[in-house]
Design an enzyme around this catalytic site. Structure first.
Site, PDB file in Angstrom:
ATOM      1  N   GLU A 116      82.747  85.841  22.163  1.00 26.65           N
ATOM      2  CA  GLU A 116      81.309  85.677  22.409  1.00 26.65           C
ATOM      3  C   GLU A 116      81.037  85.036  23.770  1.00 26.65           C
ATOM      4  O   GLU A 116      79.910  84.630  24.039  1.00 26.65           O
ATOM      5  CB  GLU A 116      80.666  84.812  21.311  1.00 26.65           C
ATOM      6  N   HIS A 139      77.559  78.393  19.009  1.00 27.46           N
ATOM      7  CA  HIS A 139      77.256  79.455  18.062  1.00 27.46           C
ATOM      8  C   HIS A 139      77.879  79.055  16.742  1.00 27.46           C
ATOM      9  O   HIS A 139      79.029  78.597  16.707  1.00 27.46           O
ATOM     10  CB  HIS A 139      77.845  80.777  18.556  1.00 27.46           C
ATOM     11  N   HIS A 141      77.460  79.485  12.029  1.00 23.44           N
ATOM     12  CA  HIS A 141      76.948  80.254  10.888  1.00 23.44           C
ATOM     13  C   HIS A 141      76.433  79.297   9.809  1.00 23.44           C
ATOM     14  O   HIS A 141      77.000  79.249   8.708  1.00 23.44           O
ATOM     15  CB  HIS A 141      78.056  81.122  10.275  1.00 23.44           C
ATOM     16  N   GLU A 169      59.875  66.042  10.771  1.00 21.32           N
ATOM     17  CA  GLU A 169      60.294  65.860  12.166  1.00 21.32           C
ATOM     18  C   GLU A 169      60.524  67.167  12.922  1.00 21.32           C
ATOM     19  O   GLU A 169      60.728  67.146  14.128  1.00 21.32           O
ATOM     20  CB  GLU A 169      61.531  64.963  12.249  1.00 21.32           C
ATOM     21  N   HIS A 210      73.507  86.789  10.840  1.00 21.60           N
ATOM     22  CA  HIS A 210      74.822  86.442  11.381  1.00 21.60           C
ATOM     23  C   HIS A 210      74.950  84.917  11.551  1.00 21.60           C
ATOM     24  O   HIS A 210      75.907  84.334  11.059  1.00 21.60           O
ATOM     25  CB  HIS A 210      75.028  87.158  12.730  1.00 21.60           C
TER      26      HIS A 210
END
Ligand code: 2HA
Ligand code: ZN
Length: 271
Positions: A116, A139, A141, A169, A210
Site C-alpha cells: 500500500e 492504514h 481494519h 467529543e 476494507h
C-alpha cells in the site's frame, strides 16, 4: 553512532503496531504505517551513505525526494513487529528522481515496503500540501468501523454525521469530518490517487468494506483519531438495531464545536 533499536521512532512503531494488533484491528498482515522522519535525527543512528538496496516505487514521488520514512513491510504481521523490528520494518529514503527508495535499514531477509506504499506516499503528499507538519499515515481494519460499512450508506456527510452523533467529543476530534470511498481494488495507484484526493479535506478516509486511512502530525494524534472513529462506530453498531430514545442533536453538536473553537464542516450538520 547510536543504536537504531533505541530510536524513539522505532519504539513508537513497535508500540503502535502492538496496540493495534491487540485491539483486533490488524489481523494477519492487515494494516500498514508510514512515518516521515527527521533526517538529522535518523543520521544519529544510520550512515546516510550506506544504502543496502534500492527498491522501485512504481510511480512518481519527485516531490518527496530525499525524505526518509520508517514503513511496515509487505506481507508482515503487526503482531510480530515489536519482537523483530529489523525484519518487519524498513527505513527508506526516496531517491533524488522520485522513482525509487533507498533502503537504509530493515526489511531483513529481503523484504520490501507495504504493497500500500503508493497510497501512503500519495496521502503524505496530499496532507503535506495542506498541513506541513503532517508526519504519519496509517492504514488499519478497525472492526466496528468496518462492520458499519455494511449497514450504513457510504457517503462523506451521512457517515460523518452518524459518527458525530455517537460520541460527544467526535465533532471536536474530527471537525473536518471523514471521507468515504466505495469498495476499490487495494494496492493500486488508483486507490492511492482517490485516497490522496480525499486526504486534502479529511485526515480520515474510509476504504469501503476494507478499512480506513488516517493521517496526523504524530503517532498519538493519528492513533487517537482512529480510536475515536472506532469508538463511535462501536456505539453505532451496539445501538443501530435498537429503538433510538435519545440523540445528540445537531444544535448541540454545533454548540460543542463552537465551544471548542474548531473549524467544523457546517454543511455536514442539518441546521
Ligand atoms: O497490507 O491491509 O490493504 C495489508 C493490507 C492491504
Ligand atoms: Zn488493508
Amino acid at each position: 553512532m547510536k543504536n537504531i533499536l533505541d530510536a524513539p521512532f522505532i519504539r513508537e512503531m513497535k508500540e503502535t503496531t502492538a496496540n493495534m494488533y491487540r485491539l483486533g484491528w490488524d489481523e494477519r498482515n492487515g494494516g500498514n504505517i508510514s512515518y516521515l522522519l527527521d533526517s538529522d535525527e535518523v543520521y544519529e543512528y544510520l550512515d546516510a551513505n550506506n544504502v543496502l538496496r534500492t527498491i522501485p516505487l512504481g510511480f512518481d514521488a519527485k516531490s518527496m525526494a530525499g525524505k526518509i520514512f520508517v514503513v511496515t513491510g509487505r506481507g508482515k504481521y503487526f503482531k510480530n513487529v515489536a519482537g523483530n523490528p529489523e525484519e518487519n520494518l524498513g527505513i527508506i529514503r526516496i531517491t533524488g528522481d522520485g522513482t525509487a527508495a533507498d533502503l537504509l535499514w530493515g526489511y531483513a531477509g529481503g523484504g520490501v515496503f507495504t504493497s500500500e506504499f503508493p497510497a501512503h506516499l500519495m496521502s503524505h503528499m496530499a496532507r503535506l500540501s495542506v498541513d506541513p507538519e503532517n508526519r504519519v499515515v496509517m492504514h488499519t481494519h478497525p472492526t466496528y468501523t468496518l462492520a458499519m460499512n455494511f449497514v450504513h450508506e457510504l457517503d462523506d456527510k451521512k457517515f460523518t454525521h452518524s459518527l458525530w452523533e455517537m460520541c460527544t467529543e467526535c465533532i471536536a476530534v474530527f471537525p473536518e469530518g471523514i471521507g468515504v470511498l466505495p469498495w476499490m481494488l487495494c494496492g493500486t495507484n488508483s486507490i492511492g490517487e482517490a485516497t490522496a484526493e480525499k486526504m486534502k479535506d479529511f485526515r480520515v478516509v474510509i476504504w469501503g468494506m476494507h478499512g480506513l486511512y488516517a493521517a496526523g502530525k504524530d503517532m498519538d494524534e493519528t492513533f487517537g483519531l482512529v480510536e475515536t472513529v472506532e469508538k463511535a462506530a462501536q456505539i453505532y453498531m451496539l445501538t443501530a438495531h435498537l429503538p433510538r430514545v435519545n440523540t445528540i442533536k445537531d444544535e448541540e453538536m454545533m454548540e460543542l464545536a463552537e465551544y471548542f473553537g474548531v473549524n467544523y464542516r457546517k454543511d455536514f450538520l442539518n441546521l
